[in-house]
Design a protein around this motif. Structure first.
Motif, PDB file in Angstrom:
ATOM      1  N   UNK B  24      47.129   7.100  56.003  1.00  0.00           N
ATOM      2  CA  UNK B  24      48.200   6.961  55.010  1.00  0.00           C
ATOM      3  C   UNK B  24      49.240   8.056  55.238  1.00  0.00           C
ATOM      4  N   UNK B  25      50.496   7.644  55.372  1.00  0.00           N
ATOM      5  CA  UNK B  25      51.596   8.611  55.430  1.00  0.00           C
ATOM      6  C   UNK B  25      52.141   8.741  54.015  1.00  0.00           C
ATOM      7  N   UNK B  26      52.465   9.979  53.609  1.00  0.00           N
ATOM      8  CA  UNK B  26      52.964  10.155  52.238  1.00  0.00           C
ATOM      9  C   UNK B  26      54.147  11.110  52.187  1.00  0.00           C
ATOM     10  N   UNK B  27      54.900  10.949  51.121  1.00  0.00           N
ATOM     11  CA  UNK B  27      56.055  11.815  50.869  1.00  0.00           C
ATOM     12  C   UNK B  27      56.434  11.660  49.411  1.00  0.00           C
ATOM     13  N   UNK B  28      57.602  12.151  49.004  1.00  0.00           N
ATOM     14  CA  UNK B  28      58.013  11.939  47.618  1.00  0.00           C
ATOM     15  C   UNK B  28      59.137  10.906  47.572  1.00  0.00           C
ATOM     16  N   UNK B  29      59.243  10.242  46.442  1.00  0.00           N
ATOM     17  CA  UNK B  29      60.142   9.089  46.353  1.00  0.00           C
ATOM     18  C   UNK B  29      61.607   9.514  46.216  1.00  0.00           C
ATOM     19  N   UNK B  30      62.459   8.525  46.416  1.00  0.00           N
ATOM     20  CA  UNK B  30      63.896   8.729  46.255  1.00  0.00           C
ATOM     21  C   UNK B  30      64.205   9.206  44.830  1.00  0.00           C
ATOM     22  N   UNK B  31      63.523   8.600  43.864  1.00  0.00           N
ATOM     23  CA  UNK B  31      63.711   9.014  42.472  1.00  0.00           C
ATOM     24  C   UNK B  31      63.346  10.494  42.312  1.00  0.00           C
ATOM     25  N   UNK B  32      62.228  10.896  42.910  1.00  0.00           N
ATOM     26  CA  UNK B  32      61.777  12.283  42.771  1.00  0.00           C
ATOM     27  C   UNK B  32      62.766  13.247  43.412  1.00  0.00           C
ATOM     28  N   UNK B  33      63.236  12.930  44.620  1.00  0.00           N
ATOM     29  CA  UNK B  33      64.180  13.846  45.278  1.00  0.00           C
ATOM     30  C   UNK B  33      65.470  13.940  44.482  1.00  0.00           C
ATOM     31  N   UNK B  34      65.858  12.826  43.877  1.00  0.00           N
ATOM     32  CA  UNK B  34      67.089  12.837  43.081  1.00  0.00           C
ATOM     33  C   UNK B  34      66.923  13.723  41.838  1.00  0.00           C
ATOM     34  N   UNK B 102      52.972  14.433  55.009  1.00  0.00           N
ATOM     35  CA  UNK B 102      51.757  14.573  55.835  1.00  0.00           C
ATOM     36  C   UNK B 102      51.027  13.237  55.903  1.00  0.00           C
ATOM     37  N   UNK B 103      50.047  13.177  56.840  1.00  0.00           N
ATOM     38  CA  UNK B 103      49.237  11.958  56.992  1.00  0.00           C
ATOM     39  C   UNK B 103      47.792  12.260  56.634  1.00  0.00           C
ATOM     40  N   UNK B 104      47.194  11.320  55.951  1.00  0.00           N
ATOM     41  CA  UNK B 104      45.809  11.463  55.500  1.00  0.00           C
ATOM     42  C   UNK B 104      44.930  10.427  56.182  1.00  0.00           C
ATOM     43  N   UNK B 105      43.767  10.861  56.628  1.00  0.00           N
ATOM     44  CA  UNK B 105      42.748   9.896  57.024  1.00  0.00           C
ATOM     45  C   UNK B 105      41.959   9.593  55.758  1.00  0.00           C
ATOM     46  N   UNK B 106      42.041   8.353  55.306  1.00  0.00           N
ATOM     47  CA  UNK B 106      41.522   8.025  53.978  1.00  0.00           C
ATOM     48  C   UNK B 106      39.999   7.984  53.960  1.00  0.00           C
ATOM     49  N   UNK B 107      39.436   8.514  52.876  1.00  0.00           N
ATOM     50  CA  UNK B 107      37.981   8.484  52.732  1.00  0.00           C
ATOM     51  C   UNK B 107      37.542   7.410  51.753  1.00  0.00           C
ATOM     52  N   UNK B 108      38.449   6.979  50.910  1.00  0.00           N
ATOM     53  CA  UNK B 108      38.072   5.946  49.938  1.00  0.00           C
ATOM     54  C   UNK B 108      39.171   4.902  49.827  1.00  0.00           C
ATOM     55  N   UNK B 109      39.089   3.915  50.712  1.00  0.00           N
ATOM     56  CA  UNK B 109      40.143   2.893  50.756  1.00  0.00           C
ATOM     57  C   UNK B 109      40.318   2.156  49.431  1.00  0.00           C
ATOM     58  N   UNK B 110      39.259   2.118  48.629  1.00  0.00           N
ATOM     59  CA  UNK B 110      39.348   1.379  47.356  1.00  0.00           C
ATOM     60  C   UNK B 110      40.361   2.017  46.407  1.00  0.00           C
ATOM     61  N   UNK B 111      40.666   3.309  46.627  1.00  0.00           N
ATOM     62  CA  UNK B 111      41.643   3.992  45.764  1.00  0.00           C
ATOM     63  C   UNK B 111      43.037   3.371  45.839  1.00  0.00           C
ATOM     64  N   UNK B 112      43.273   2.670  46.961  1.00  0.00           N
ATOM     65  CA  UNK B 112      44.581   2.015  47.127  1.00  0.00           C
ATOM     66  C   UNK B 112      44.913   1.102  45.954  1.00  0.00           C
ATOM     67  N   UNK B 113      43.861   0.489  45.389  1.00  0.00           N
ATOM     68  CA  UNK B 113      44.074  -0.444  44.271  1.00  0.00           C
ATOM     69  C   UNK B 113      44.632   0.257  43.042  1.00  0.00           C
ATOM     70  N   UNK B 114      44.415   1.563  42.996  1.00  0.00           N
ATOM     71  CA  UNK B 114      44.907   2.304  41.830  1.00  0.00           C
ATOM     72  C   UNK B 114      46.381   2.682  41.935  1.00  0.00           C
TER      73      UNK B 114
END
Lengths: 389, 127
Positions: B24-34, B102-114
């Motif tokens: 998973x690649x992550x960052x902060x949203x356009x709303x957050x940067x604004x 940063x990029x994360x190697x996911x340990x709990x794919x089920x969290x995606x549903x949240x």
């Protein structure tokens, strides 16, 4: 309920982001803090400062009264001149820092901080009654009736006269606003509006501040926007006002100054006329001057890349046996220098420019150095001119 | 109007997530940067750090304030974006591109549903 200035709707129209500041709903930025900061450093920016307070003191007792409550010597002011000064309590602690203008022989105008209006006016009124002013003397809080804008930047002198094409009607002996020397103020009757224009500011740049009746400040704002635009003028918010004043090392009440801090500790001894005669706080300040201050306000620059220093971050001495020696009171990333800067209090022994210190940022210490004030000084014109000798 | 790309997932705390396999690649949203305004400093977790969803693991500082950035999912940090550390303004100019964190190697794919869909996150920030 937050208070709004007469320019509130103008800010909304310009897409400003509005935030709470000292009980007021004020624009923190329009396009962006860094962009507005650079605009003021290179061209011109306009700030709404209508939230600031104004107190008018007039009559035969005005001069003697004010000289007994303010630290600077008002007798030095000719009509049309202003000075930076401080209002102190009996302990020499700062109730507020302000500008005092002499508008006429027996008429003075004090420009005070928005967040301090109630404290200042309460204190001044109590002192005024104690002083037993002569008949015809009065002290009036006119903060709600006055609006104000600051127009700041190296290009402002090129268009300020064009904004208000009228001859002056009082104050300093000047034909037009651009004739004013630093700290001078003059009256201008523009259309049906009476304006007071001073050559002052809070950014470290040349510039003017314009005072007018609350209902007159909207046309003033619109006129300056229109005339200034071809020169690169943009509206600027409190965010840029803070980064600009931090680079220039101007005190902000509540950060560098409070009722437990004296002007001597804050490095503002130049504005304290201990030799002028009695004034509130004088004996405490004389004693402190003899004994020496226990803390001093210094400017610092980070020596390495770091997150910006923020108020209350601990300051440590440099070297191997570092000790906690003080606290940051203002800090930001300097848009002009591209590095973290700030102001803080340290013991006098550690206050010399060049002293290595450390700033603790979220549990980690980063190297910094005390630097002379101001942290940023605009490039001198002489640097670009041929030496006439 | 804030930009909320449809193909990404979002945390309520304003991080975006792009999932490819178990990375998973992550960052902060356009709303957050604004909301943050001009970003002047970014602190990222160390490579190899194991983070739990919801844990504060990065910091972003604007001219005005410091804000924590939370791990949107659990896993191990496998790559950090040095470019955004060197040039924090990328967070403002390209929050979903060069401004990633940063990029994360996911340990709990089920969290995606949240996580929130673009539509739901868009609703959250535009109400």
């Amino acid at each position: 309920m937050l208070k709004r200035t007469p320019l509130y709707e103008n800010h909304q129209k310009l897409g400003a982001r509005l935030v709470e500041f000292g009980g007021w709903e004020m624009p923190v930025q329009y396009t962006g803090i860094v962009d507005e900061h650079q605009t003021v450093r290179t061209a011109a920016g306009m700030f709404d400062i209508s939230h600031m307070g104004e107190v008018r003191v007039s009559g035969p007792s005005a001069l003697a009264f004010l000289n007994g409550v303010l630290t600077n010597d008002l007798r030095k002011l000719a009509v049309g001149q202003g000075q930076y000064t401080l209002l102190c309590n009996e302990r020499g602690g700062v109730i507020d820092d302000l500008y005092a203008y002499r508008l006429a022989d027996q008429e003075f105008l004090l420009i005070i901080n928005a967040s301090r209006i109630d404290s200042d006016v309460g204190w001044l009124q109590a002192q005024f009654r104690k002083f037993a002013p002569s008949v015809g003397s009065e002290l009036l809080d006119i903060s709600d009736q006055i609006g104000a804008v600051a127009v700041q930047g190296p290009k402002v002198a090129q268009f300020i006269d064009q904004c208000f094409p009228a001859s002056t009607a009082g104050g300093a002996d000047a034909w037009k606003p651009s004739d004013l020397a630093k700290n001078q103020i003059c009256a201008v009757d523009w259309n049906e509006h009476r304006l007071w224009i001073s050559r002052t500011g809070y950014t470290g740049e040349d510039g003017f501040e314009i005072l007018a009746d609350a209902q007159s400040i909207v046309p003033v704002w619109e006129q300056v926007l229109k005339i200034g635009q071809p020169y690169g003028l943009k509206p600027a918010g409190l965010g840029a006002r803070d980064t600009l004043r931090t680079e220039a090392c101007y005190a902000l009440y509540g950060h560098e100054l409070d009722e437990d801090t004296t002007p001597l500790e804050a490095g503002l001894g130049f504005f304290v006329a201990l030799d002028k005669g009695e004034f509130v706080g004088r004996s405490a300040l004389v004693a402190q001057k003899q004994k020496g201050v226990g803390k001093k306000c210094v400017a610092f620059k980070m020596s390495e890349k770091s997150a910006p220093a923020r108020p209350h971050y601990p300051i440590w001495s440099g070297g191997t046996e570092a000790q906690r020696i003080g606290e940051v009171v203002s800090g930001t990333q300097s848009p002009s220098l591209g590095i973290g800067i700030g102001l803080g209090y340290v013991p006098p022994a550690s206050a010399k420019p060049g002293t290595e210190i450390q700033i603790e940022i979220r549990g980690k210490r980063f190297g910094a150095a005390i630097v002379p004030k101001p942290i940023y000084r605009k490039p001198a014109i002489s640097q670009f001119m041929t030496d006439p000798t | 109007m804030t930009n909320v790309p449809a193909e990404l997932r979002y945390a309520k705390s304003h991080e975006w997530v792009r999932v490819e396999g178990n990375i998973a690649t992550t960052g902060i949203t356009d709303h957050a940067q604004h909301e943050l305004t001009d970003v002047v400093f970014v602190e990222l977790p160390a490579k190899g750090r194991v983070v739990k969803a919801g844990e504060a693991c990065a910091v972003v500082e604007s001219v005005k304030t410091a804000s924590d950035v939370y791990a949107p999912l659990s896993g191990q940090v496998v790559e950090v974006n040095q470019a955004v550390v060197n040039d924090p303004a990328l967070v403002n100019s390209e929050p979903y591109g060069q401004g990633w964190f940063y990029k994360l190697q996911l340990s709990q794919l089920s969290e995606l549903d949240g996580l929130l869909s673009a539509a739901d996150y868009g609703k959250q920030v535009n109400q």
